[in-house]
Design a protein around this motif. Sequence first.
Motif, mmCIF file in Angstrom:
data_model
loop_
_atom_site.group_PDB
_atom_site.id
_atom_site.type_symbol
_atom_site.label_atom_id
_atom_site.label_comp_id
_atom_site.label_asym_id
_atom_site.label_seq_id
_atom_site.Cartn_x
_atom_site.Cartn_y
_atom_site.Cartn_z
ATOM 1 N N LYS A 131 -9.099 -38.586 4.111
ATOM 2 C CA LYS A 131 -9.700 -38.873 2.800
ATOM 3 C C LYS A 131 -9.063 -38.025 1.704
ATOM 4 O O LYS A 131 -9.284 -36.806 1.644
ATOM 5 C CB LYS A 131 -11.193 -38.560 2.843
ATOM 6 C CG LYS A 131 -11.997 -39.457 3.762
ATOM 7 C CD LYS A 131 -13.458 -39.021 3.728
ATOM 8 C CE LYS A 131 -14.274 -39.708 4.793
ATOM 9 N NZ LYS A 131 -15.516 -38.986 5.078
ATOM 10 N N ASP A 132 -8.283 -38.657 0.878
ATOM 11 C CA ASP A 132 -7.735 -38.024 -0.330
ATOM 12 C C ASP A 132 -7.171 -36.627 -0.084
ATOM 13 O O ASP A 132 -7.528 -35.672 -0.769
ATOM 14 C CB ASP A 132 -8.813 -37.965 -1.417
ATOM 15 C CG ASP A 132 -9.244 -39.365 -1.822
ATOM 16 O OD1 ASP A 132 -8.355 -40.233 -1.923
ATOM 17 O OD2 ASP A 132 -10.447 -39.608 -1.992
ATOM 18 N N CYS A 144 1.908 -34.287 0.001
ATOM 19 C CA CYS A 144 1.188 -35.556 -0.090
ATOM 20 C C CYS A 144 0.141 -35.468 -1.184
ATOM 21 O O CYS A 144 -0.391 -34.393 -1.479
ATOM 22 C CB CYS A 144 0.578 -35.969 1.246
ATOM 23 S SG CYS A 144 -0.696 -34.895 1.874
ATOM 24 N N ASN A 145 -0.102 -36.601 -1.801
ATOM 25 C CA ASN A 145 -1.056 -36.689 -2.900
ATOM 26 C C ASN A 145 -2.102 -37.723 -2.586
ATOM 27 O O ASN A 145 -1.771 -38.867 -2.263
ATOM 28 C CB ASN A 145 -0.353 -37.147 -4.185
ATOM 29 C CG ASN A 145 0.609 -36.098 -4.681
ATOM 30 O OD1 ASN A 145 0.322 -34.903 -4.600
ATOM 31 N ND2 ASN A 145 1.759 -36.538 -5.176
ATOM 32 N N GLU A 146 -3.364 -37.332 -2.720
ATOM 33 C CA GLU A 146 -4.480 -38.282 -2.554
ATOM 34 C C GLU A 146 -4.234 -39.239 -1.383
ATOM 35 O O GLU A 146 -4.395 -40.453 -1.501
ATOM 36 C CB GLU A 146 -4.685 -39.099 -3.843
ATOM 37 C CG GLU A 146 -5.526 -38.397 -4.876
ATOM 38 C CD GLU A 146 -4.727 -37.338 -5.636
ATOM 39 O OE1 GLU A 146 -3.688 -37.703 -6.188
ATOM 40 O OE2 GLU A 146 -5.153 -36.177 -5.656
ATOM 41 N N ARG A 157 -4.575 -33.721 -0.186
ATOM 42 C CA ARG A 157 -3.478 -33.245 -1.020
ATOM 43 C C ARG A 157 -2.955 -31.975 -0.359
ATOM 44 O O ARG A 157 -3.717 -31.053 -0.067
ATOM 45 C CB ARG A 157 -4.025 -32.929 -2.410
ATOM 46 C CG ARG A 157 -3.046 -32.276 -3.348
ATOM 47 C CD ARG A 157 -3.833 -31.728 -4.513
ATOM 48 N NE ARG A 157 -4.305 -32.826 -5.343
ATOM 49 C CZ ARG A 157 -3.967 -32.947 -6.628
ATOM 50 N NH1 ARG A 157 -3.202 -32.032 -7.188
ATOM 51 N NH2 ARG A 157 -4.421 -33.948 -7.332
ATOM 52 N N HIS A 163 -4.798 -41.258 1.804
ATOM 53 C CA HIS A 163 -6.017 -41.855 2.353
ATOM 54 C C HIS A 163 -5.651 -42.872 3.430
ATOM 55 O O HIS A 163 -4.750 -43.671 3.240
ATOM 56 C CB HIS A 163 -6.805 -42.546 1.231
ATOM 57 C CG HIS A 163 -8.239 -42.787 1.579
ATOM 58 N ND1 HIS A 163 -9.251 -41.957 1.184
ATOM 59 C CD2 HIS A 163 -8.814 -43.774 2.310
ATOM 60 C CE1 HIS A 163 -10.411 -42.419 1.644
ATOM 61 N NE2 HIS A 163 -10.170 -43.520 2.329
ATOM 62 N N ASP A 214 -12.777 -44.112 7.532
ATOM 63 C CA ASP A 214 -11.903 -43.362 6.642
ATOM 64 C C ASP A 214 -11.474 -42.094 7.383
ATOM 65 O O ASP A 214 -12.169 -41.080 7.357
ATOM 66 C CB ASP A 214 -12.624 -43.028 5.331
ATOM 67 C CG ASP A 214 -12.910 -44.302 4.538
ATOM 68 O OD1 ASP A 214 -11.934 -44.998 4.206
ATOM 69 O OD2 ASP A 214 -14.090 -44.615 4.301
ATOM 70 N N ALA A 217 -11.434 -34.994 5.484
ATOM 71 C CA ALA A 217 -11.068 -34.299 4.237
ATOM 72 C C ALA A 217 -10.639 -32.861 4.512
ATOM 73 O O ALA A 217 -11.058 -32.256 5.500
ATOM 74 C CB ALA A 217 -12.261 -34.301 3.282
ATOM 75 N N ARG A 258 -3.730 -45.595 0.844
ATOM 76 C CA ARG A 258 -3.233 -45.275 -0.491
ATOM 77 C C ARG A 258 -2.765 -43.827 -0.510
ATOM 78 O O ARG A 258 -2.971 -43.076 0.431
ATOM 79 C CB ARG A 258 -4.300 -45.529 -1.564
ATOM 80 C CG ARG A 258 -5.587 -44.821 -1.354
ATOM 81 C CD ARG A 258 -6.527 -45.024 -2.557
ATOM 82 N NE ARG A 258 -7.623 -44.101 -2.456
ATOM 83 C CZ ARG A 258 -8.775 -44.351 -1.846
ATOM 84 N NH1 ARG A 258 -8.972 -45.522 -1.291
ATOM 85 N NH2 ARG A 258 -9.707 -43.435 -1.774
ATOM 86 N N GLY A 259 -2.102 -43.466 -1.607
ATOM 87 C CA GLY A 259 -1.540 -42.121 -1.687
ATOM 88 C C GLY A 259 -0.090 -42.122 -1.241
ATOM 89 O O GLY A 259 0.437 -43.155 -0.811
#
Length: 234
Positions: free
Chosen positions: A25-26, A8-10, A28, A12, A22, A221, A62-63
């Motif tokens: 959070k982002d 997974c990338n970024e 990766r 969110h 949230d 995160a 997103r991501g």
Amino acid sequence: MSEPILKCNELHKRFLVGDGVDAVKDVRLTVAPGEFVLIMGPSGCGKTTLLNLLGGLDRPTRGEVILKHRKFSRLSENELARMRRTLVGFVFQFFNLLPDLTAAENVALPMRMIGLGHEEVARRTLELLDEVGMVDRASHSPYELSGGEQQRVAVARALANRPAVVLADEPTGNLDSQSGNRVMELFSRFNARHGQTFVVASHDRGFREYATKVVHMLDGAVVRMEDRTGAVTP
Ligand SMILES: Nc1ncnc2c1ncn2[C@@H]1O[C@H](COP(=O)(O)OP(=O)(O)OP(=O)(O)O)[C@@H](O)[C@H]1O
Ligand SMILES: [Mg+2]
């Protein structure tokens, strides 16, 4: 390193409740085939949310999640559901067996859903129940089983369609330590014998010995990742 099986990338996830939460959070993450990833962190840090995103049970804000070259964002709900049935096995904290079905019927269900023939389903069900040490409880209902036994049936069910990736959310959270260790040993055995990839969320630091990678989360995160040698990767 070999081609990742899950990535997974970024990533969110924001839940639109109150001021918004949230939850992830982002993030990766790259998981190679055959890895055993342990996700750790305090209650509310986003472990369940992350696993749900990785298994396509929920969509990110997103991501992207990529499982065996499939980008989830490009899949329709139907394609996502089919992907879950064939490529992912889920194990939950509260076992989630269907109460009106026997242990054997619960294990057989995912195979029936993808249309495997009757004989093959029967043979594989027996094999799976044997692997988790539950053959002699095949005709029991979930309420006639102990928590540890229910979870072993749930493990057999999760592995029924030989998923490439097994996602387990606090699979030992409702078990005594002996039953919990037994479940982790089953995971470890499937991981070694069949090369299945595991991503397991747990509070139990004792499970680090099983993991090829430990992902520490805090407040949504990823704050640290360790591999088996203890080396920390960013
Ligand atoms: N459906 C939802 N709607 C709104 N907020 C949510 C939702 N699901 C989770 N959250 C919030 O997102 C954050 C992360 O929750 P999550 O369940 O992923 O944590 P967790 O690490 O699995 O915790 P635990 O160890 O207690 O299971 C929490 O603050 C939670 O309140
Ligand atoms: Mg959780």
